[in-house]
Design an enzyme around this catalytic site. Sequence first.
Site, PDB file in Angstrom:
ATOM      1  N   LYS A  79      46.534  48.583   0.075  1.00  0.00           N
ATOM      2  CA  LYS A  79      47.424  49.066   1.150  1.00  0.00           C
ATOM      3  C   LYS A  79      48.442  47.972   1.483  1.00  0.00           C
ATOM      4  CE  LYS A  79      47.027  51.112   5.837  1.00  0.00           C
ATOM      5  NZ  LYS A  79      46.080  51.438   6.943  1.00  0.00           N
ATOM      6  N   SER A 154      46.164  56.418   8.395  1.00  0.00           N
ATOM      7  CA  SER A 154      47.379  55.806   7.910  1.00  0.00           C
ATOM      8  C   SER A 154      47.309  55.326   6.457  1.00  0.00           C
ATOM      9  CB  SER A 154      47.743  54.621   8.807  1.00  0.00           C
ATOM     10  OG  SER A 154      46.773  53.603   8.706  1.00  0.00           O
ATOM     11  N   SER A 178      41.723  55.424   9.957  1.00  0.00           N
ATOM     12  CA  SER A 178      42.695  55.369   8.853  1.00  0.00           C
ATOM     13  C   SER A 178      42.126  55.167   7.461  1.00  0.00           C
ATOM     14  CB  SER A 178      43.715  54.284   9.120  1.00  0.00           C
ATOM     15  OG  SER A 178      44.690  54.772   9.994  1.00  0.00           O
TER      16      SER A 178
END
Length: 486
Positions: A79, A154, A178
Amino acid sequence: MDITSLTIHELSERLKKKELSSVGLTKEFLARMESVEPKIHSFITVTANDALEAARHADKRLAGGKDITPLTGVPISVKDIFCTKGVKTTCASKILADFVPPYDSTVVRRLKDAGAVILGKVNMDEFAMGSSTENSALFKTLNPWDTSRVPGGSSGGSAASVAAGECAASVGTDTGGSIRQPASCCGVVGLKPTYGRVSRYGMIAFASSLDQGGPFTKDVRDSAIMLNAMAGHDPRDSTSIDAPVPDYASFLGKGVKGLKVGIPKEYFIEGMDKDVEAAVRGALEVLKKEGAELVPITLPHTEYAVAVYYLVATAEASSNLARYDGVKYGLRVNETGSLMDMYKRTRDAGFGGEVKRRIMLGTYSLSAGYYDAYYKKASQVRTLIKNDFDSAFRKCDVIATPTAPTAAFKLGEKVADPLTMYLSDIFTISCNLAGIPGISIPCGFTKDGLPIGLQLLGKDLDEGTVLKAAYSYEQATDWHKQRPRL
Ligand code: GLN
């Protein structure tokens, strides 16, 4: 057999037997990426050259037969919130669009040391604020099961890249869901470890008392492998727990006979999607058949969790994001005006709408006169939520719930209404407020063919039992073997 659909442990076996080379495997994933990226859009930055270099190194390690871990030579994505030395780390924000960190986050460092091959950095909601990845300032990521839908967020790029076979696994962060919610939306396994189990050093801060990094994988065994590589004490993170890291794989295959699985009545609510409810109830029956005992429990303060979270998380975010002022990092707008003018213009141009909304909410709840009524009160209710879990865990070993009230929703469906978006995290938020570990594993599909997630929550530092129960369920079903057709 498409090798890009294999798990870490399957790939690792082949690498060790020299049926595959890491360079060959890395090229396969890069080719897969080339064919599916135009549909999915997971990657912000692809580091093909660095990946091939790491793969050559891994092949030498594998040839030498020394210092090999289950991750050696295995391609993964990261990420874009984890700092990577010499590689752009944007947090999907314009304010960090050109930020190149001079160091690696501890998570990335450890994964590299284990021999993992990092293929690149994946998309997310800006500063991890969101549940659909639509808040990325760069582009939208689409759900590999249905490209008219969001991948969740997210960490949507992490979940989508694993589901689409662009990498064997990924790492994301979970502040209010997330990791678990996008894992559920994309039909993969997502684990949020206990707060403090995985170092936050070099992981760009959203809400520091809630943020925790964790893995996205294709099955539970891989989740154990990734957690072993990521977890452990780090003197560079003052909240990192100094406790030994068990061999998580040793918990797998022990079965759930006699395990007490708590079912909180507050998590089976009206408004929950019918297919989701049916799949989760079906999963509970499977656990029962495997020998677990289902115990009704109550978590009475659950109804306050979303409100508490949006006070605590925004307060911490408003403070953490004060550092992006045009002086030290990334974007700077208006070099010639006054200093105050430069701050204002930089932050106005650099932050997206959701980030600004959170900074304003957080600043408000921390301001003199409101602090006691909002931030302090929220912190007190947070303790009540933690106490709920403490009492529940006197009656059970793990808690089972749906991961999210619905499967992946349509792009654009919730962006206009932040409140409905916030409610997508209703089942994942309490776990962060309490600091406990939680996993989402695939447990079925809706009538439209969208994946559904089962959430299992555990006691502090008891990831082992969570993984054990998840593995037992997984092995009794084959949801985790399904792959989207792309
Ligand atoms: N969706 C939640 C939020 O927008 C959680 C995000 C996260 O876990 N990073 O705050």
